[in-house]
Design a protein around this motif. Structure first.
Motif, PDB file in Angstrom:
ATOM      1  N   THR A 173       0.831  -1.207   0.000  1.00  0.00           N
ATOM      2  CA  THR A 173       0.000   0.000   0.000  1.00  0.00           C
ATOM      3  C   THR A 173       0.864   1.256   0.000  1.00  0.00           C
ATOM      4  N   ALA A 174       1.920   1.254   0.819  1.00  0.00           N
ATOM      5  CA  ALA A 174       2.817   2.413   0.856  1.00  0.00           C
ATOM      6  C   ALA A 174       3.499   2.619  -0.493  1.00  0.00           C
ATOM      7  N   SER A 175       3.921   1.528  -1.135  1.00  0.00           N
ATOM      8  CA  SER A 175       4.575   1.636  -2.442  1.00  0.00           C
ATOM      9  C   SER A 175       3.600   2.134  -3.504  1.00  0.00           C
ATOM     10  N   ILE A 176       2.356   1.674  -3.452  1.00  0.00           N
ATOM     11  CA  ILE A 176       1.348   2.129  -4.413  1.00  0.00           C
ATOM     12  C   ILE A 176       1.090   3.625  -4.251  1.00  0.00           C
ATOM     13  N   ASN A 177       1.026   4.094  -3.004  1.00  0.00           N
ATOM     14  CA  ASN A 177       0.801   5.520  -2.771  1.00  0.00           C
ATOM     15  C   ASN A 177       1.951   6.359  -3.339  1.00  0.00           C
ATOM     16  N   GLN A 178       3.179   5.897  -3.138  1.00  0.00           N
ATOM     17  CA  GLN A 178       4.323   6.613  -3.709  1.00  0.00           C
ATOM     18  C   GLN A 178       4.277   6.598  -5.231  1.00  0.00           C
ATOM     19  N   LEU A 179       3.935   5.446  -5.791  1.00  0.00           N
ATOM     20  CA  LEU A 179       3.901   5.325  -7.250  1.00  0.00           C
ATOM     21  C   LEU A 179       2.864   6.264  -7.846  1.00  0.00           C
ATOM     22  N   ARG A 180       1.726   6.419  -7.205  1.00  0.00           N
ATOM     23  CA  ARG A 180       0.680   7.266  -7.760  1.00  0.00           C
ATOM     24  C   ARG A 180       1.107   8.731  -7.831  1.00  0.00           C
ATOM     25  N   TRP A 181       1.890   9.180  -6.870  1.00  0.00           N
ATOM     26  CA  TRP A 181       2.386  10.551  -6.943  1.00  0.00           C
ATOM     27  C   TRP A 181       3.325  10.718  -8.139  1.00  0.00           C
ATOM     28  N   HIS A 182       4.158   9.725  -8.388  1.00  0.00           N
ATOM     29  CA  HIS A 182       5.055   9.798  -9.548  1.00  0.00           C
ATOM     30  C   HIS A 182       4.251   9.748 -10.853  1.00  0.00           C
ATOM     31  N   LEU A 183       3.223   8.880 -10.892  1.00  0.00           N
ATOM     32  CA  LEU A 183       2.410   8.788 -12.107  1.00  0.00           C
ATOM     33  C   LEU A 183       1.689  10.104 -12.391  1.00  0.00           C
ATOM     34  N   HIS A 184       1.189  10.736 -11.343  1.00  0.00           N
ATOM     35  CA  HIS A 184       0.479  12.001 -11.537  1.00  0.00           C
ATOM     36  C   HIS A 184       1.414  13.071 -12.093  1.00  0.00           C
ATOM     37  N   ASP A 185       2.654  13.047 -11.659  1.00  0.00           N
ATOM     38  CA  ASP A 185       3.611  14.038 -12.166  1.00  0.00           C
ATOM     39  C   ASP A 185       4.056  13.719 -13.582  1.00  0.00           C
ATOM     40  N   LEU A 186       4.242  12.414 -13.880  1.00  0.00           N
ATOM     41  CA  LEU A 186       4.671  12.019 -15.224  1.00  0.00           C
ATOM     42  C   LEU A 186       3.558  12.228 -16.250  1.00  0.00           C
ATOM     43  N   ASP A 187       2.368  11.742 -15.924  1.00  0.00           N
ATOM     44  CA  ASP A 187       1.236  11.847 -16.835  1.00  0.00           C
ATOM     45  C   ASP A 187      -0.032  11.512 -16.044  1.00  0.00           C
ATOM     46  N   PRO A 188      -0.875  12.499 -15.719  1.00  0.00           N
ATOM     47  CA  PRO A 188      -2.077  12.226 -14.921  1.00  0.00           C
ATOM     48  C   PRO A 188      -2.961  11.141 -15.521  1.00  0.00           C
ATOM     49  N   ALA A 189      -2.919  10.972 -16.822  1.00  0.00           N
ATOM     50  CA  ALA A 189      -3.752   9.946 -17.457  1.00  0.00           C
ATOM     51  C   ALA A 189      -3.344   8.549 -17.021  1.00  0.00           C
ATOM     52  N   LEU A 190      -2.044   8.338 -16.761  1.00  0.00           N
ATOM     53  CA  LEU A 190      -1.586   7.025 -16.317  1.00  0.00           C
ATOM     54  C   LEU A 190      -2.194   6.663 -14.967  1.00  0.00           C
ATOM     55  N   ASP A 191      -2.310   7.649 -14.103  1.00  0.00           N
ATOM     56  CA  ASP A 191      -2.898   7.400 -12.787  1.00  0.00           C
ATOM     57  C   ASP A 191      -4.391   7.142 -12.909  1.00  0.00           C
ATOM     58  N   GLN A 192      -5.068   7.899 -13.755  1.00  0.00           N
ATOM     59  CA  GLN A 192      -6.519   7.778 -13.870  1.00  0.00           C
ATOM     60  C   GLN A 192      -6.944   6.494 -14.574  1.00  0.00           C
ATOM     61  N   THR A 193      -6.134   6.012 -15.502  1.00  0.00           N
ATOM     62  CA  THR A 193      -6.503   4.807 -16.251  1.00  0.00           C
ATOM     63  C   THR A 193      -6.072   3.516 -15.565  1.00  0.00           C
ATOM     64  N   HIS A 194      -5.436   3.633 -14.400  1.00  0.00           N
ATOM     65  CA  HIS A 194      -5.024   2.430 -13.652  1.00  0.00           C
ATOM     66  C   HIS A 194      -5.501   2.571 -12.200  1.00  0.00           C
ATOM     67  N   PRO A 195      -6.809   2.435 -11.963  1.00  0.00           N
ATOM     68  CA  PRO A 195      -7.343   2.613 -10.604  1.00  0.00           C
ATOM     69  C   PRO A 195      -6.859   1.547  -9.624  1.00  0.00           C
ATOM     70  N   ARG A 196      -6.537   0.356 -10.133  1.00  0.00           N
ATOM     71  CA  ARG A 196      -6.032  -0.722  -9.277  1.00  0.00           C
ATOM     72  C   ARG A 196      -4.691  -1.198  -9.799  1.00  0.00           C
ATOM     73  N   LEU A 197      -3.745  -1.323  -8.895  1.00  0.00           N
ATOM     74  CA  LEU A 197      -2.397  -1.720  -9.291  1.00  0.00           C
ATOM     75  C   LEU A 197      -1.965  -3.029  -8.652  1.00  0.00           C
ATOM     76  N   THR A 198      -2.919  -3.816  -8.156  1.00  0.00           N
ATOM     77  CA  THR A 198      -2.572  -5.086  -7.512  1.00  0.00           C
ATOM     78  C   THR A 198      -2.728  -6.279  -8.446  1.00  0.00           C
ATOM     79  N   GLY A 199      -3.338  -6.084  -9.619  1.00  0.00           N
ATOM     80  CA  GLY A 199      -3.529  -7.183 -10.561  1.00  0.00           C
ATOM     81  C   GLY A 199      -2.383  -7.292 -11.543  1.00  0.00           C
TER      82      GLY A 199
END
Length: 340
Positions: free
Chosen positions: A142-168
Motif C-alpha cells: 500500500t505504501a509503495s502504491i501511494n508513492q507510485l501514484r504521486w510519480h504517475l500524476h507528475d509524469l502523466d495524470p492519465a496514467l494514474d486515472q486509467t489504472h485505478p487498481r495496481l494489484t492485478g
C-alpha cells in the motif's frame, strides 16, 4: 496459593511472587535466555510445586518464556497490559519499574481468577505468524502504491486515472509497458522500480494466501461457512484466539475480543458504552464480518432491526456493536464444533 507475576522484556524477565492476599514473597530478575529461564524455575521451587504464573500479554517478548513454562507443566495465564496498569495505579507503591509492574501483574491475576489460560497450540501460532507476515506485506505494498501514484500524476495524470487498481498482474504489465515508452528520467525509473516492488510483493502475498487457504480449509469448515468469514479472516481468528478451549463460555470469549458491553448507568435505564479493551485484532475481524453480513446476509439485518426496535434511543453504532456481540456466540460455537 502463590502467584508469580512476570514482567517480560527482550533482555530480561522480572518475577515477583505473592500469596493469596497479594503480599510480596520475593522477587527475581533473570536474563531472557535458556540459562535465565532455568534459574527462574529453580527460584520458584521455594514456593511449592504448583504456583500459578501470570505473564503480561506481550507475545513478541514473552512467547519463548511462556512455552518453556508450559513445557515444564506450569499453569500460565496472560494478563492484559491495561489490567496490569489499573492494578499498578491502585497500589500504594509509587513510580514504575520492572518489579512494580511484575507485582501489579501478580495482583491482577489474583483479582481476576478467570483469565484465559495459555497453552501450546502450534497450529494457531503458525497461522498467526503467516497472517502477521501477510499484513506486513500488504502494508508495504500500500505504501509503495501511494508513492507510485504521486510519480504517475507528475509524469502523466492519465496514467494514474486509467489504472485505478495496481494489484492485478494485467494492470501491472500494462503500466510497465506504458512507463517504458516515456522519455528516460529519474522519476520514470523510480516509478518502474516501485512497480517492480509492487509486483514482487503481490506475488508474495498471493503465496501466503495460498498457504493460509491450504491450512485453514480442512481445519475450520464450520467457521468458513459463516457469511463474511474469508480464509484470511478465519486464519486471523484462529491464530489470535489461540485455542477456544481457553474460554469457558461465549461471554468470556466476548470479553477477550472486546465486544462485551460495558455498563455506564446507575439507578436509571441501562446504558452501555464501547469496550476499547480486549484483543483489537479479533475485534477488527468481527467488525469486518458484521459489515459484510449487513450487506449480504439478511438474518444479520433482521437481527439489527429487531434490536433497534427494542432500543429506540440507541445509535447505529450501538446496533453494530450488538451485532458484533451476537457474532461472538456464532464464532464461538463454530470454533468449538471444528475441534470435534
Amino acid at each position: 496459593m502463590v502467584v508469580i507475576g512476570i514482567d517480560p522484556h527482550k533482555s530480561s524477565h522480572t518475577a515477583v511472587a505473592v500469596d493469596q492476599t497479594g503480599r510480596r514473597l520475593g522477587q527475581k530478575t533473570v536474563t531472557a535466555d535458556p540459562d535465565g529461564l532455568l534459574r527462574l524455575r529453580s527460584w520458584a521451587t521455594q514456593f511449592g510445586t504448583g504456583p500459578r504464573w501470570a505473564v503480561e500479554d506481550g507475545r513478541g517478548v514473552a512467547g519463548r518464556l511462556v512455552r518453556t513454562l508450559i513445557g515444564t507443566g506450569a499453569t500460565v495465564v496472560w494478563v492484559p497490559p491495561k489490567l496490569m496498569a489499573a492494578c499498578r495505579a491502585s497500589a500504594r507503591t509509587r513510580g514504575k519499574s520492572d518489579p512494580i509492574d511484575a507485582l501489579a501483574i501478580a495482583r491482577a491475576a489474583l483479582r481476576e481468577p478467570d483469565l484465559p489460560t495459555a497453552h501450546l497450540d502450534q497450529t494457531a501460532l503458525d497461522l498467526r505468524l503467516l497472517s502477521d507476515r501477510r499484513e506486513h506485506l500488504v502494508n508495504r505494498r500500500t505504501a509503495s502504491i501511494n508513492q507510485l501514484r504521486w510519480h504517475l500524476h507528475d509524469l502523466d495524470p492519465a496514467l494514474d486515472q486509467t489504472h485505478p487498481r495496481l494489484t492485478g498482474p494485467r494492470a501491472q504489465h500494462t503500466l510497465t509497458t506504458a512507463l517504458s515508452t516515456l522519455p528516460a528520467s529519474v522519476r520514470r525509473d523510480l516509478a518502474l522500480d516501485l512497480l517492480t516492488e509492487i509486483t514482487t510483493l503481490t506475488q508474495q502475498i498471493t503465496q501466503l494466501e495460498h498457504q493460509l487457504r491450504t491450512r485453514v480449509q480442512p481445519l475450520a469448515p464450520t467457521l468458513l461457512a459463516i457469511t463474511g468469514v474469508s480464509t484470511v479472516l478465519a486464519a486471523k481468528i484462529i491464530g489470535e484466539t489461540a485455542g477456544i478451549t481457553r474460554f469457558r463460555s461465549p461471554a468470556a470469549y466476548a470479553m477477550h475480543t472486546g465486544t462485551a458491553p460495558i455498563p455506564t448507568w446507575t439507578a436509571n435505564k441501562p446504558h452501555y458504552r464501547l469496550n476499547r479493551g480486549g484483543n483489537r485484532q479479533l475485534n477488527t475481524c468481527l467488525h469486518r464480518i458484521a459489515i459484510t453480513q449487513l450487506t449480504h446476509h439478511p438474518p444479520a439485518r433482521t437481527y439489527r432491526d429487531n434490536w433497534t426496535k427494542h432500543h429506540p434511543h440507541a445509535t447505529t453504532k450501538a446496533a453494530l456493536r450488538a451485532l458484533k456481540r451476537h457474532l461472538v456466540n456464532t464464532i464461538y460455537r463454530a470454533l468449538t464444533t471444528d475441534l470435534t
